[in-house]
Design a protein around this motif. Structure first.
Motif, PDB file in Angstrom:
ATOM      1  N   UNK A  16      68.291  99.586   7.139  1.00 49.11           N
ATOM      2  CA  UNK A  16      66.874  99.863   6.903  1.00 49.11           C
ATOM      3  C   UNK A  16      66.353 100.991   7.794  1.00 49.11           C
ATOM      4  N   UNK A  17      66.954 101.182   8.958  1.00 57.50           N
ATOM      5  CA  UNK A  17      66.546 102.285   9.821  1.00 57.50           C
ATOM      6  C   UNK A  17      66.743 103.632   9.153  1.00 57.50           C
ATOM      7  N   UNK A  18      67.725 103.709   8.267  1.00 58.33           N
ATOM      8  CA  UNK A  18      67.978 104.958   7.546  1.00 58.33           C
ATOM      9  C   UNK A  18      66.831 105.293   6.594  1.00 58.33           C
ATOM     10  N   UNK A  19      66.045 104.311   6.211  1.00 55.47           N
ATOM     11  CA  UNK A  19      64.882 104.543   5.359  1.00 55.47           C
ATOM     12  C   UNK A  19      63.623 104.717   6.213  1.00 55.47           C
ATOM     13  N   UNK A  20      63.549 103.962   7.292  1.00 58.42           N
ATOM     14  CA  UNK A  20      62.338 103.946   8.106  1.00 58.42           C
ATOM     15  C   UNK A  20      62.109 105.268   8.825  1.00 58.42           C
ATOM     16  N   UNK A  21      63.148 105.856   9.403  1.00 57.54           N
ATOM     17  CA  UNK A  21      62.951 107.081  10.180  1.00 57.54           C
ATOM     18  C   UNK A  21      62.412 108.233   9.346  1.00 57.54           C
ATOM     19  N   UNK A  22      63.020 108.572   8.194  1.00 59.29           N
ATOM     20  CA  UNK A  22      62.416 109.646   7.384  1.00 59.29           C
ATOM     21  C   UNK A  22      61.020 109.273   6.873  1.00 59.29           C
ATOM     22  N   UNK A  23      60.810 107.992   6.607  1.00 61.58           N
ATOM     23  CA  UNK A  23      59.492 107.548   6.158  1.00 61.58           C
ATOM     24  C   UNK A  23      58.418 107.752   7.208  1.00 61.58           C
ATOM     25  N   UNK A  24      58.786 107.603   8.481  1.00 65.26           N
ATOM     26  CA  UNK A  24      57.815 107.836   9.558  1.00 65.26           C
ATOM     27  C   UNK A  24      57.321 109.274   9.546  1.00 65.26           C
ATOM     28  N   UNK A  25      58.201 110.214   9.254  1.00 66.19           N
ATOM     29  CA  UNK A  25      57.800 111.623   9.220  1.00 66.19           C
ATOM     30  C   UNK A  25      56.861 111.887   8.044  1.00 66.19           C
ATOM     31  N   UNK A  26      57.150 111.281   6.915  1.00 69.03           N
ATOM     32  CA  UNK A  26      56.287 111.452   5.744  1.00 69.03           C
ATOM     33  C   UNK A  26      54.895 110.889   6.027  1.00 69.03           C
ATOM     34  N   UNK A  27      54.828 109.695   6.588  1.00 68.29           N
ATOM     35  CA  UNK A  27      53.539 109.075   6.915  1.00 68.29           C
ATOM     36  C   UNK A  27      52.798 109.893   7.971  1.00 68.29           C
ATOM     37  N   UNK A  28      53.534 110.402   8.948  1.00 70.39           N
ATOM     38  CA  UNK A  28      52.913 111.230   9.980  1.00 70.39           C
ATOM     39  C   UNK A  28      52.319 112.496   9.374  1.00 70.39           C
ATOM     40  N   UNK A  29      53.044 113.110   8.450  1.00 67.90           N
ATOM     41  CA  UNK A  29      52.529 114.314   7.795  1.00 67.90           C
ATOM     42  C   UNK A  29      51.258 114.002   7.013  1.00 67.90           C
ATOM     43  N   UNK A  30      51.256 112.891   6.293  1.00 73.98           N
ATOM     44  CA  UNK A  30      50.078 112.516   5.506  1.00 73.98           C
ATOM     45  C   UNK A  30      48.880 112.190   6.388  1.00 73.98           C
TER      46      UNK A  30
END
Length: 181
Positions: A90-104
């Motif tokens: 799940x960390x493989x999904x969470x880390x890139x997702x954090x960048x997307x949420x941060x950008x938004x």
């Protein structure tokens, strides 16, 4: 910027944990054996059941029998008892997702591409970069060798963020947005 730094550090650690110390493979086997819900499972064939999975999926029969330097000695011959599914933490999904949420969340207002806002455009391009990294990762994993996921996934997301963010927001995409006064 802090998330990108954190993602780079996590990617370096993941590469070391999978390829050098191999403890991440042992952790994956433990998670599979305990049937803990911390893995994404992609079956290769219809009828696969994760509940029937054994406890030595990532490492082979035993760690002593596995040749870590050459895990797939002859890729032309199909391996009996090979993996029936691809596993991703799940960390493989969470880390890139954090960048997307941060950008938004933290990018300044502005116009992006195709009628979207700057933040949404940058988030979408970071997501697309992560998906490109995912497809490259799955290409390597389909060859039968465990791979560290974060270097490719995080690298693709960061590259997508930098391309869209720097083009659209300039240096604002790389600022902390913190003022002391």
């Amino acid at each position: 910027v802090l998330i990108i730094l954190f993602m780079v550090i996590a990617a370096v650690y993941d590469h070391w944990a999978v390829n050098s110390s191999k403890h991440m493979l042992e952790l994956a086997d433990t998670m599979i054996a305990l049937k803990l819900p911390v893995l994404l499972v992609a079956p290769k064939e219809k009828g696969y059941s994760f509940l029937d999975e054994g406890d030595q999926v990532m490492r082979g029969e035993t760690p002593d029998e596995m040749d870590w330097d050459d895990p797939a000695p002859d890729a032309s011959e199909p391996k009996k008892g090979g993996r029936d599914a691809l596993f991703m933490g799940l960390g493989d999904v969470i880390f890139p997702g954090m960048l997307v949420i941060s950008a938004l969340t933290f990018l300044p207002d502005g116009a992006g591409w195709f009628g979207m806002s700057l933040a949404l455009t940058t988030g979408v391009v970071a997501l697309i970069g992560g998906l490109v990294g995912y497809f490259v990762l799955m290409t390597y994993v389909a060859m039968g060798r465990p791979q560290a996921g974060l270097p490719l996934l995080n690298g693709g997301s960061i590259l997508g963020y930098l391309v869209a963010g720097v083009i659209l927001a300039g240096s604002g995409a790389l600022s902390f947005g913190i003022s002391l006064f």
